[in-house]
Design a protein around this motif. Structure first.
Motif, short mmCIF file in Angstrom:
data_model
loop_
_atom_site.label_atom_id
_atom_site.label_comp_id
_atom_site.label_asym_id
_atom_site.label_seq_id
_atom_site.Cartn_x
_atom_site.Cartn_y
_atom_site.Cartn_z
N TYR A 24 0.85 -1.18 0.00
CA TYR A 24 0.00 0.00 0.00
C TYR A 24 0.89 1.23 0.00
N ILE A 25 0.49 2.25 -0.75
CA ILE A 25 1.18 3.54 -0.71
C ILE A 25 0.21 4.53 -0.07
N THR A 26 0.66 5.15 1.02
CA THR A 26 -0.20 6.02 1.81
C THR A 26 0.38 7.42 1.92
N ASN A 27 -0.46 8.32 2.39
CA ASN A 27 -0.03 9.68 2.71
C ASN A 27 -0.37 9.92 4.17
N ALA A 28 0.65 10.05 4.99
CA ALA A 28 0.47 10.31 6.41
C ALA A 28 1.17 11.61 6.80
N SER A 29 1.16 12.56 5.88
CA SER A 29 1.91 13.80 6.11
C SER A 29 1.33 14.66 7.22
#
Length: 177
Positions: A24-29
């Motif tokens: 999975y590629i996520t954005n947790a910025s």
């Protein structure tokens, strides 16, 4: 980071992408340090490897695999990217993201996922990923379906045999009387 270091990271990632069927590629910025540590701890507990990687390195590593990930280029590989790897199930990371979102609203978003080389793009695919069945679950269902008719035939034969034995017993008792 030197060119050699980048090359080593790309080689390692390419091997990881090729050998890991679920990522999975996520954005947790939007997470602060405490929440990021909480996310990393949850990943560790559930057997998920979580790494923050530059998009250019991810793109170059994906290009070295046998799967076409070009649909990730303009959408998934933008902004902050964290990659979750799991060897055994495509649902574990989706469940983790869903659970993490319950406690931390709007904290992490799914950018894209690869489940056995099938691509899922966008956060709206999270529920779809949660409903996917693993290979073991599908094999179990097929075996159950295949066994069902055989079980019905066997139980029918057994019940017919019991009836026949009862009838013969009753007839033999009538003759004896």
């Amino acid at each position: 980071m030197t060119k050699e270091e980048k090359g080593a990271i790309i080689d390692e990632l390419a091997e990881k992408f090729a050998n890991t069927p679920y990522f999975y590629i996520t954005n947790a910025s939007g997470l602060n340090v405490g929440k990021t540590n909480e996310l990393r701890r949850l990943c560790f507990e559930r057997g998920i490897e979580y790494r923050v990687i530059k998009n250019t390195l991810i793109k170059k590593a994906l290009e070295r695999t046998n799967t076409d990930y070009s649909s990730f280029d303009g959408t998934v590989l933008k902004g902050f990217s964290g990659v979750m790897f799991h060897q055994e199930s495509g649902k574990v990371a989706a469940k983790l993201i869903k659970d993490f979102l319950k406690a931390n609203k709007n904290s992490i978003t799914l950018k894209g996922a690869s489940i056995d080389s099938s691509l899922f793009i966008g956060h709206d695919q999270l529920d779809t990923l949660l409903s996917l069945k693993s290979k073991q679950e599908l094999v179990g269902e097929v075996i159950g379906l295949l066994q069902s008719p055989a079980k019905n035939v066997i139980s029918g034969l057994q019940s017919g045999g019991n009836k026949l034995a009862g009838i013969l017993k009753t007839l033999s008792e009538k003759e004896a009387a």
